[in-house]
Write a protein that holds these residues in place. Structure first.
Motif, PDB file in Angstrom:
ATOM      1  N   TRP A  70      -7.914  68.925  45.107  1.00 23.99           N
ATOM      2  CA  TRP A  70      -6.894  68.168  44.381  1.00 23.99           C
ATOM      3  C   TRP A  70      -6.708  68.752  42.987  1.00 23.99           C
ATOM      4  N   GLU A  71      -5.468  69.026  42.649  1.00 20.82           N
ATOM      5  CA  GLU A  71      -5.154  69.522  41.308  1.00 20.82           C
ATOM      6  C   GLU A  71      -5.085  68.341  40.335  1.00 20.82           C
ATOM      7  N   ASP A  72      -5.230  68.632  39.044  1.00 19.66           N
ATOM      8  CA  ASP A  72      -5.206  67.566  38.034  1.00 19.66           C
ATOM      9  C   ASP A  72      -3.890  66.795  38.064  1.00 19.66           C
ATOM     10  N   GLU A  73      -2.768  67.514  38.239  1.00 20.75           N
ATOM     11  CA  GLU A  73      -1.468  66.845  38.270  1.00 20.75           C
ATOM     12  C   GLU A  73      -1.361  65.899  39.469  1.00 20.75           C
ATOM     13  N   GLU A  74      -1.871  66.343  40.623  1.00 25.04           N
ATOM     14  CA  GLU A  74      -1.854  65.497  41.816  1.00 25.04           C
ATOM     15  C   GLU A  74      -2.710  64.249  41.607  1.00 25.04           C
ATOM     16  N   PHE A  75      -3.858  64.446  41.007  1.00 21.42           N
ATOM     17  CA  PHE A  75      -4.780  63.333  40.775  1.00 21.42           C
ATOM     18  C   PHE A  75      -4.155  62.299  39.837  1.00 21.42           C
ATOM     19  N   GLU A  76      -3.439  62.762  38.823  1.00 23.37           N
ATOM     20  CA  GLU A  76      -2.776  61.844  37.895  1.00 23.37           C
ATOM     21  C   GLU A  76      -1.680  61.050  38.597  1.00 23.37           C
ATOM     22  N   ARG A  77      -0.902  61.732  39.444  1.00 24.09           N
ATOM     23  CA  ARG A  77       0.149  61.027  40.200  1.00 24.09           C
ATOM     24  C   ARG A  77      -0.465  60.016  41.172  1.00 24.09           C
ATOM     25  N   LEU A  78      -1.582  60.385  41.770  1.00 19.64           N
ATOM     26  CA  LEU A  78      -2.256  59.482  42.700  1.00 19.64           C
ATOM     27  C   LEU A  78      -2.776  58.240  41.968  1.00 19.64           C
ATOM     28  N   SER A  79      -3.408  58.456  40.826  1.00 21.06           N
ATOM     29  CA  SER A  79      -3.945  57.330  40.051  1.00 21.06           C
ATOM     30  C   SER A  79      -2.835  56.359  39.655  1.00 21.06           C
ATOM     31  N   LYS A  80      -1.727  56.902  39.213  1.00 22.78           N
ATOM     32  CA  LYS A  80      -0.600  56.064  38.814  1.00 22.78           C
ATOM     33  C   LYS A  80      -0.032  55.307  40.008  1.00 22.78           C
ATOM     34  N   ALA A  81       0.107  55.997  41.145  1.00 29.12           N
ATOM     35  CA  ALA A  81       0.668  55.363  42.343  1.00 29.12           C
ATOM     36  C   ALA A  81      -0.245  54.265  42.876  1.00 29.12           C
ATOM     37  N   VAL A  82      -1.558  54.481  42.818  1.00 28.72           N
ATOM     38  CA  VAL A  82      -2.507  53.468  43.286  1.00 28.72           C
ATOM     39  C   VAL A  82      -2.427  52.223  42.416  1.00 28.72           C
ATOM     40  N   ASP A  83      -2.310  52.411  41.098  1.00 22.55           N
ATOM     41  CA  ASP A  83      -2.188  51.273  40.181  1.00 22.55           C
ATOM     42  C   ASP A  83      -0.907  50.486  40.445  1.00 22.55           C
ATOM     43  N   GLU A  84       0.158  51.199  40.801  1.00 23.71           N
ATOM     44  CA  GLU A  84       1.454  50.539  40.981  1.00 23.71           C
ATOM     45  C   GLU A  84       1.638  49.943  42.376  1.00 23.71           C
ATOM     46  N   GLN A  85       1.102  50.621  43.406  1.00 25.68           N
ATOM     47  CA  GLN A  85       1.407  50.221  44.773  1.00 25.68           C
ATOM     48  C   GLN A  85       0.207  49.765  45.590  1.00 25.68           C
ATOM     49  N   GLY A  86      -0.961  49.734  44.988  1.00 25.72           N
ATOM     50  CA  GLY A  86      -2.119  49.216  45.703  1.00 25.72           C
ATOM     51  C   GLY A  86      -2.544  50.102  46.852  1.00 25.72           C
ATOM     52  N   LYS A  87      -2.419  49.573  48.087  1.00 29.05           N
ATOM     53  CA  LYS A  87      -2.890  50.299  49.266  1.00 29.05           C
ATOM     54  C   LYS A  87      -1.758  50.737  50.198  1.00 29.05           C
ATOM     55  N   SER A  88      -0.562  50.855  49.690  1.00 27.90           N
ATOM     56  CA  SER A  88       0.568  51.340  50.498  1.00 27.90           C
ATOM     57  C   SER A  88       0.512  52.863  50.536  1.00 27.90           C
TER      58      SER A  88
END
Length: 201
Positions: A70-88
């Motif tokens: 996982w690249e840093d940019e991908e990890f940041e997008r993932l963290s943001k998406a998890v905070d916003e969308q939970g488990k979708s």
């Protein structure tokens, strides 16, 4: 122990068997083709090998899974998406992009949710923590959700503690009595792996 078959031997076996076409194969005659080889093959060995080759041909080739870091940019997008969308996870994978599947995002995203916040707790569990754990564990779906109610405790620690509480309740009481007169955590080596909040696995 017989010597492994070589590719050349496999091809020779195929060629000899194909000569019979739709007629029954005489493995006694087929085995004669290996009489001059370094390792003679019996008719029974030829029959078993042909069955094995047919099985391998019938089975689809399994693709070896490859891990992509996982690249840093991908990890940041993932963290943001998890905070916003939970488990979708399907929607999260679309937000992350880069060819990441829902399964990959779920695996990485669950680790994010399990990461304890604040100072990590190491040492014996309190009586109140035990009571809360025994109450919440059967109600909540997933140890990551249980761990959210115990700041500093990981989901692994909660799972191990609950298992030990339900299987050895008397042992828990004995451990608490041994440390009842101290406010300090037990010295190193004085607490079992289930009580200390380390991921021993």
């Amino acid at each position: 122990m017989s010597k492994p078959w070589t590719k050349a031997e496999d091809q020779l076996l195929r060629d000899e068997c194909e000569k019979y076409g739709p007629d029954p194969i005489s493995f006694f005659e087929v085995s004669k083709a290996f009489g001059s080889s370094t390792v003679p093959r019996s008719q029974h060995a030829c029959r078993r090998r042909l069955d094995r080759l047919i099985e391998q041909r019938a089975q689809p080739e399994r693709k070896k899974k490859t891990y992509r870091k996982w690249e840093d940019e991908e990890f940041e997008r993932l963290s943001k998406a998890v905070d916003e969308q939970g488990k979708s996870w399907k929607q999260i994978s679309e937000a992350v992009g880069g060819g990441r599947t829902a399964s990959e995002c779920a695996s990485r995203g669950r680790n994010l949710r399990r990461k304890p916040t604040g100072t990590k707790v190491v040492g014996l569990w309190t009586q109140e923590e035990d009571k809360t754990l025994l109450k919440l564990a059967p109600e909540l779906q997933g140890w990551d959700l249980v761990a959210e109610n115990f700041p500093g405790r990981s989901d692994t620690a909660c799972r191990k503690r609950y298992k030990r509480l339900t299987q050895q309740p008397k042992l828990m009481l004995d451990e608490r009595e041994r440390h009842i007169d101290t406010n300090l955590s037990p010295p190193p080596g004085d607490c079992s792996e289930e009580d200390c909040d380390f991921d021993w696995e």
